[in-house]
Design an enzyme around this catalytic site. Structure first.
Site, short mmCIF file in Angstrom:
data_model
loop_
_atom_site.label_atom_id
_atom_site.label_comp_id
_atom_site.label_asym_id
_atom_site.label_seq_id
_atom_site.Cartn_x
_atom_site.Cartn_y
_atom_site.Cartn_z
N ARG A 44 0.82 -1.22 0.00
CA ARG A 44 0.00 0.00 0.00
C ARG A 44 0.86 1.27 0.00
NH1 ARG A 44 -4.02 -1.79 4.72
NH2 ARG A 44 -5.14 -3.47 3.67
N ASP A 99 -6.60 -3.15 -7.16
CA ASP A 99 -7.23 -3.78 -6.00
C ASP A 99 -7.47 -5.25 -6.31
OD1 ASP A 99 -9.86 -4.52 -4.27
OD2 ASP A 99 -8.75 -2.90 -3.31
N ARG A 140 -6.84 11.07 -5.75
CA ARG A 140 -8.06 10.33 -5.38
C ARG A 140 -9.28 11.24 -5.41
NH1 ARG A 140 -12.20 8.52 -4.37
NH2 ARG A 140 -12.83 6.84 -2.96
N TYR A 171 -14.58 -12.47 0.08
CA TYR A 171 -15.30 -11.22 -0.17
C TYR A 171 -16.51 -11.45 -1.08
CZ TYR A 171 -11.59 -8.47 1.99
OH TYR A 171 -10.70 -7.94 2.90
N ARG A 229 -3.16 6.51 1.13
CA ARG A 229 -3.73 7.70 1.77
C ARG A 229 -2.78 8.44 2.70
NH1 ARG A 229 -8.94 5.18 4.36
NH2 ARG A 229 -7.59 3.33 4.34
#
Length: 338
Positions: free
Chosen positions: A19, A69, A32, A145, A23
């Site tokens: 990652r 992702d 973003r 998921y 962020r």
């Protein structure tokens, strides 16, 4: 980076972070916001290239990892997907054979081709000394998921599905093995130097289920990828796996490296696996937030434990959004002897 993945002792310890385009970086947050939503960011090559390159420009990591992702694969199979702010991914659950049959057999090229375009452009813009990593989610983790429609604390819906409807669950894993392998082949042919398979939920499986639903699907993916791209460099990251599980993974799947989370016993892992594959990891992401003497001591311990080994420095999981940039800079400087 590639020296380590090839089983050699690298001339210096390579470093990248899971990652690393994320962020904690103000430049990422700006892009973003411009994108408007997460999937637009993933599927717009201009934007995906930009955010992939941001941490390389700022920190000079030894590897860039494609910004995307793991849920791109089910999305490209036709599974509706959204990302809710503060809530994470949301999918329309796939819970039985009929719902699986309603999905595509292969990946939608209108989605995947955009990702592969980004891979080629990233490789062209990266410094020659910087490796490019592609990736996918492991079939077990992606299936968790898809079945629950979201992440859960212990992924019980998928575990129950494997027990109560094994025919459906096996068919879902088979679909994910085949499509994930083709996806990784596409990334490697587009310019990725290596790929990582993220099995983020491997740690909830009992030993037999781990062999059946984590190791065996990854082994099959590795075989399918190398049938198309001989010698492909592949990293497996089964988060939460035991040392016994890691050892079996390396032996059965033949991966070039395994990622270690921060709970791994480094000396024992090196003793068991150090001559069989490269080892990647394993700084606790919270230690990177803490900084100071705790960070320095942890870095020094990792470097000492893996001194003379085929080792790639990384975190034991993804970097957290609240991580101070100054702590990342301190980590890199200490690893490189600055």
């Amino acid at each position: 980076m590639l020296q380590a993945l090839d089983g050699k002792v690298p001339t210096r310890t390579p470093i990248w972070m899971m990652r690393q385009a994320g962020r904690y970086l103000p430049e990422y947050r700006a892009v973003r916001e411009k994108a408007g939503d997460f999937l637009t960011l993933c599927y717009t090559p201009d934007l995906a290239v930009e955010v992939t390159l941001q941490p390389i420009r700022r920190f000079g990591f030894d590897a860039a990892i494609l910004f995307s992702d793991i849920l791109v694969v089910p999305h490209a199979l036709g599974c509706p997907l959204t990302f809710e702010t503060g809530e994470g991914p949301r999918l329309v659950p796939v819970t039985n054979g009929a719902e699986l049959a309603a999905l595509r057999e292969d990946l939608d090229p209108t989605k995947i081709d955009r990702v592969l375009e980004a891979v080629g452009r990233i490789r062209a813009e990266l410094p020659t000394e910087t490796a490019l990593l592609g990736f996918c989610g492991a079939p077990w983790t992606v299936a968790t998921y898809m079945i629950a429609g979201r992440g859960t604390s212990d992924q019980a819906p998928a575990r129950l599905a494997a027990l109560t409807d094994p025919d459906f669950f096996t068919a879902l894993i088979d679909r994910l093995v085949e499509t994930s392998a083709r996806y990784l082949v596409g990334q490697l042919k587009a310019g990725a130097d290596a790929v990582q398979i993220f099995d983020s939920w491997a740690g909830v499986l009992d030993p037999e289920s781990f062999r059946r639903w984590s190791i065996e699907p990854i082994r099959r993916i590795v075989a399918l990828v190398r049938a198309e791209v001989p010698g492909a460099r592949i990293i497996a990251f089964p988060k939460g796996a035991t040392l016994s599980g890691l050892s079996t993974m390396v032996q059965a799947a033949g991966v070039n490296a395994v990622g270690l989370d921060w709970t791994a016993d480094r000396p024992a892992t090196r003793y068991a696996l150090g001559g069989k594959c490269a080892l990647q990891g394993n700084l606790d992401p919270l230690t990177l937030i803490a900084g100071g003497r705790a960070l320095d001591a942890s870095i020094d311990a990792i470097l000492a434990d893996f001194n003379g080994a085929s080792h790639v420095f990384n975190l034991g999981h993804g970097i957290r959004p609240e991580t101070p940039i100054a702590h990342v800079e301190r980590m890199i400087s200490r690893i490189r002897g600055g």
